[in-house]
Motif scaffolding. Sequence first.
Motif, PDB file in Angstrom:
ATOM      1  N   GLY A  50       0.813  -1.201   0.000  1.00  0.00           N
ATOM      2  CA  GLY A  50       0.000   0.000   0.000  1.00  0.00           C
ATOM      3  C   GLY A  50       0.854   1.262   0.000  1.00  0.00           C
ATOM      4  O   GLY A  50       2.079   1.212  -0.123  1.00  0.00           O
ATOM      5  N   ASP A  51       0.178   2.398   0.167  1.00  0.00           N
ATOM      6  CA  ASP A  51       0.864   3.691   0.094  1.00  0.00           C
ATOM      7  C   ASP A  51       0.447   4.597   1.250  1.00  0.00           C
ATOM      8  O   ASP A  51       0.419   5.809   1.123  1.00  0.00           O
ATOM      9  N   ALA A  52       0.135   4.019   2.398  1.00  0.00           N
ATOM     10  CA  ALA A  52      -0.240   4.816   3.560  1.00  0.00           C
ATOM     11  C   ALA A  52       1.006   5.440   4.193  1.00  0.00           C
ATOM     12  O   ALA A  52       2.106   4.897   4.062  1.00  0.00           O
ATOM     13  N   PRO A  53       0.858   6.552   4.896  1.00  0.00           N
ATOM     14  CA  PRO A  53       2.020   7.140   5.575  1.00  0.00           C
ATOM     15  C   PRO A  53       2.625   6.207   6.624  1.00  0.00           C
ATOM     16  O   PRO A  53       3.852   6.147   6.765  1.00  0.00           O
ATOM     17  N   ILE A  54       1.787   5.520   7.383  1.00  0.00           N
ATOM     18  CA  ILE A  54       2.254   4.600   8.427  1.00  0.00           C
ATOM     19  C   ILE A  54       1.870   3.181   8.012  1.00  0.00           C
ATOM     20  O   ILE A  54       0.728   2.922   7.617  1.00  0.00           O
ATOM     21  N   ILE A  55       2.849   2.272   8.113  1.00  0.00           N
ATOM     22  CA  ILE A  55       2.705   0.900   7.618  1.00  0.00           C
ATOM     23  C   ILE A  55       2.692  -0.072   8.795  1.00  0.00           C
ATOM     24  O   ILE A  55       3.452   0.086   9.766  1.00  0.00           O
ATOM     25  N   ASP A  56       1.865  -1.086   8.715  1.00  0.00           N
ATOM     26  CA  ASP A  56       1.835  -2.150   9.721  1.00  0.00           C
ATOM     27  C   ASP A  56       3.181  -2.889   9.713  1.00  0.00           C
ATOM     28  O   ASP A  56       3.590  -3.411   8.673  1.00  0.00           O
ATOM     29  N   PRO A  57       3.900  -2.965  10.852  1.00  0.00           N
ATOM     30  CA  PRO A  57       5.186  -3.675  10.869  1.00  0.00           C
ATOM     31  C   PRO A  57       5.089  -5.128  10.424  1.00  0.00           C
ATOM     32  O   PRO A  57       6.076  -5.696   9.939  1.00  0.00           O
ATOM     33  N   ALA A  58       3.911  -5.733  10.581  1.00  0.00           N
ATOM     34  CA  ALA A  58       3.750  -7.128  10.165  1.00  0.00           C
ATOM     35  C   ALA A  58       3.927  -7.304   8.662  1.00  0.00           C
ATOM     36  O   ALA A  58       4.160  -8.422   8.184  1.00  0.00           O
ATOM     37  N   LEU A  59       3.823  -6.208   7.897  1.00  0.00           N
ATOM     38  CA  LEU A  59       3.992  -6.276   6.445  1.00  0.00           C
ATOM     39  C   LEU A  59       5.450  -6.228   6.013  1.00  0.00           C
ATOM     40  O   LEU A  59       5.747  -6.362   4.827  1.00  0.00           O
ATOM     41  N   VAL A  60       6.355  -6.018   6.964  1.00  0.00           N
ATOM     42  CA  VAL A  60       7.793  -5.966   6.659  1.00  0.00           C
ATOM     43  C   VAL A  60       8.436  -7.213   7.248  1.00  0.00           C
ATOM     44  O   VAL A  60       8.540  -7.338   8.475  1.00  0.00           O
ATOM     45  N   GLY A  62      10.490  -9.980   9.000  1.00  0.00           N
ATOM     46  CA  GLY A  62      11.580  -9.997   9.963  1.00  0.00           C
ATOM     47  C   GLY A  62      11.440  -9.048  11.123  1.00  0.00           C
ATOM     48  O   GLY A  62      12.032  -9.277  12.191  1.00  0.00           O
ATOM     49  N   LEU A  63      10.696  -7.963  10.975  1.00  0.00           N
ATOM     50  CA  LEU A  63      10.653  -6.962  12.044  1.00  0.00           C
ATOM     51  C   LEU A  63      10.078  -7.527  13.338  1.00  0.00           C
ATOM     52  O   LEU A  63      10.693  -7.409  14.412  1.00  0.00           O
ATOM     53  N   ASN A  64       8.894  -8.098  13.271  1.00  0.00           N
ATOM     54  CA  ASN A  64       8.257  -8.567  14.501  1.00  0.00           C
ATOM     55  C   ASN A  64       9.007  -9.730  15.133  1.00  0.00           C
ATOM     56  O   ASN A  64       8.920  -9.949  16.350  1.00  0.00           O
ATOM     57  N   GLU A  65       9.773 -10.463  14.311  1.00  0.00           N
ATOM     58  CA  GLU A  65      10.533 -11.598  14.837  1.00  0.00           C
ATOM     59  C   GLU A  65      11.677 -11.159  15.744  1.00  0.00           C
ATOM     60  O   GLU A  65      12.130 -11.932  16.587  1.00  0.00           O
ATOM     61  N   VAL A  66      12.160  -9.933  15.573  1.00  0.00           N
ATOM     62  CA  VAL A  66      13.281  -9.472  16.408  1.00  0.00           C
ATOM     63  C   VAL A  66      12.865  -8.411  17.421  1.00  0.00           C
ATOM     64  O   VAL A  66      13.675  -8.006  18.255  1.00  0.00           O
ATOM     65  N   ALA A  67      11.613  -7.973  17.376  1.00  0.00           N
ATOM     66  CA  ALA A  67      11.178  -6.886  18.268  1.00  0.00           C
ATOM     67  C   ALA A  67      11.357  -7.245  19.738  1.00  0.00           C
ATOM     68  O   ALA A  67      11.683  -6.374  20.562  1.00  0.00           O
ATOM     69  N   HIS A  68      11.178  -8.531  20.080  1.00  0.00           N
ATOM     70  CA  HIS A  68      11.272  -8.936  21.483  1.00  0.00           C
ATOM     71  C   HIS A  68      12.683  -8.787  22.046  1.00  0.00           C
ATOM     72  O   HIS A  68      12.887  -8.828  23.266  1.00  0.00           O
ATOM     73  N   GLN A  69      13.682  -8.574  21.183  1.00  0.00           N
ATOM     74  CA  GLN A  69      15.061  -8.430  21.638  1.00  0.00           C
ATOM     75  C   GLN A  69      15.395  -7.003  22.070  1.00  0.00           C
ATOM     76  O   GLN A  69      16.550  -6.709  22.410  1.00  0.00           O
ATOM     77  N   TRP A  70      14.409  -6.123  22.088  1.00  0.00           N
ATOM     78  CA  TRP A  70      14.703  -4.713  22.321  1.00  0.00           C
ATOM     79  C   TRP A  70      15.388  -4.479  23.665  1.00  0.00           C
ATOM     80  O   TRP A  70      16.290  -3.625  23.773  1.00  0.00           O
ATOM     81  N   ALA A  71      14.995  -5.220  24.707  1.00  0.00           N
ATOM     82  CA  ALA A  71      15.600  -5.003  26.022  1.00  0.00           C
ATOM     83  C   ALA A  71      17.069  -5.418  26.024  1.00  0.00           C
ATOM     84  O   ALA A  71      17.916  -4.740  26.633  1.00  0.00           O
ATOM     85  N   ALA A  72      17.382  -6.517  25.345  1.00  0.00           N
ATOM     86  CA  ALA A  72      18.784  -6.935  25.234  1.00  0.00           C
ATOM     87  C   ALA A  72      19.586  -5.919  24.431  1.00  0.00           C
ATOM     88  O   ALA A  72      20.749  -5.634  24.747  1.00  0.00           O
ATOM     89  N   CYS A 165      12.072   2.316   9.458  1.00  0.00           N
ATOM     90  CA  CYS A 165      11.628   1.437  10.535  1.00  0.00           C
ATOM     91  C   CYS A 165      12.357   1.832  11.817  1.00  0.00           C
ATOM     92  O   CYS A 165      13.592   1.811  11.854  1.00  0.00           O
ATOM     93  N   HIS A 166      11.603   2.194  12.851  1.00  0.00           N
ATOM     94  CA  HIS A 166      12.177   2.625  14.131  1.00  0.00           C
ATOM     95  C   HIS A 166      11.830   1.605  15.208  1.00  0.00           C
ATOM     96  O   HIS A 166      10.649   1.323  15.440  1.00  0.00           O
ATOM     97  N   LEU A 167      12.844   1.086  15.891  1.00  0.00           N
ATOM     98  CA  LEU A 167      12.617   0.293  17.097  1.00  0.00           C
ATOM     99  C   LEU A 167      13.192   1.082  18.274  1.00  0.00           C
ATOM    100  O   LEU A 167      14.412   1.225  18.388  1.00  0.00           O
ATOM    101  N   PRO A 168      12.342   1.634  19.160  1.00  0.00           N
ATOM    102  CA  PRO A 168      12.854   2.441  20.272  1.00  0.00           C
ATOM    103  C   PRO A 168      13.601   1.573  21.286  1.00  0.00           C
ATOM    104  O   PRO A 168      13.088   0.541  21.730  1.00  0.00           O
ATOM    105  N   LEU A 169      14.803   2.017  21.648  1.00  0.00           N
ATOM    106  CA  LEU A 169      15.607   1.312  22.646  1.00  0.00           C
ATOM    107  C   LEU A 169      15.682   2.097  23.954  1.00  0.00           C
ATOM    108  O   LEU A 169      15.765   1.496  25.025  1.00  0.00           O
TER     109      LEU A 169
END
Length: 254
Positions: A50-60, A62-72, A165-169
Amino acid sequence: MNQPARQSKVAHNPPDAERYIRPKQKRLIRLGKRLRDPVNRLLAGQSKVGDAPIIDPALVPGLNEVAHQWAAMRAEIAPLMREREAIPPLGRISPDHRRIASTPAWKSFFFQGYGYHVEQNEARCPTIVEAISRIPGVVVAFLSIMEPGTHVPRHRGLTKSWLNCHLPLMLPDDDGRCEIAINDKIVQWRKGEWLVFDETYPHEVWNQSGEPRVVLLLQVQRQMRLAGHLASRALYHAIRHSSFVGDVRKSVGK
C-alpha cells in the motif's frame, strides 16, 4: 483527528551551539529531487504494502521476529551511551542532512549502509547486528540518538523504494515532548514496538524532554512488483556510488 502542535518545554538549539551548514548540493542530487515526485507516483502503484504514511510492521518481513530483543539491545548500548560524546553528529558526517541536522544534538552510530559495513561499530553491538541480519532487504542501519532539546524540522525523504523502521531502545521517562509527526499525525514511540513509515510523507521530530531518545533506525526495501523492484535496485546502485554515500564513508573511516 490530528493533534495540534504543542509548545516545547526546551529551546530547540542554544544560540551558541555548534552549527553545520549544508554545502551546495551536487547536480545529481538536485536532479534526483526534481524527479522525486513523478518517480514516487509510479513506485506507489508498484507497492505490495500500500501507500499509507504509516505501515503495519507485520507487512515488513523480519521486524516482529526481532522486536522482542529490544531489552537486550538496550542493555548492549548502555556502554555507548555513557560515552556518547564521542559518537558523531549526523550533520557532521553527512553534509546532505545538514538542513535537518544542523547541530550536534542528533547523533548517529552507523552499522551499515548501501552494502558498506562499519566493522568496528558492529563489533560493539553483536546482538543488534544479529537482529539486523535476520531482516531481509536492509539498506541502512544505525542508532539514531537525539539529545534533549533536539528538533528535526518538517521534511520528506527521497524515495518510496524503502521504508523507515524505528525500534525504540531508550525513551525518556519524564513528561517532556518526545514524538514524531508523520503527515501531520502525532505519534509516540512505544517500547518493544516497531514504527514503520513512508519517509516521502512530511515528518518532523521532537525530543523536548530532559533525557536522550535512542531508536534503532533501519531503511528496508519496500516489497514491490517487478517493475518497481527493478527501478528500486537501479536507484540503490546509483545512490551507493554517489557522493551522498561517499561523504558518509569518508567520515566513518570506510
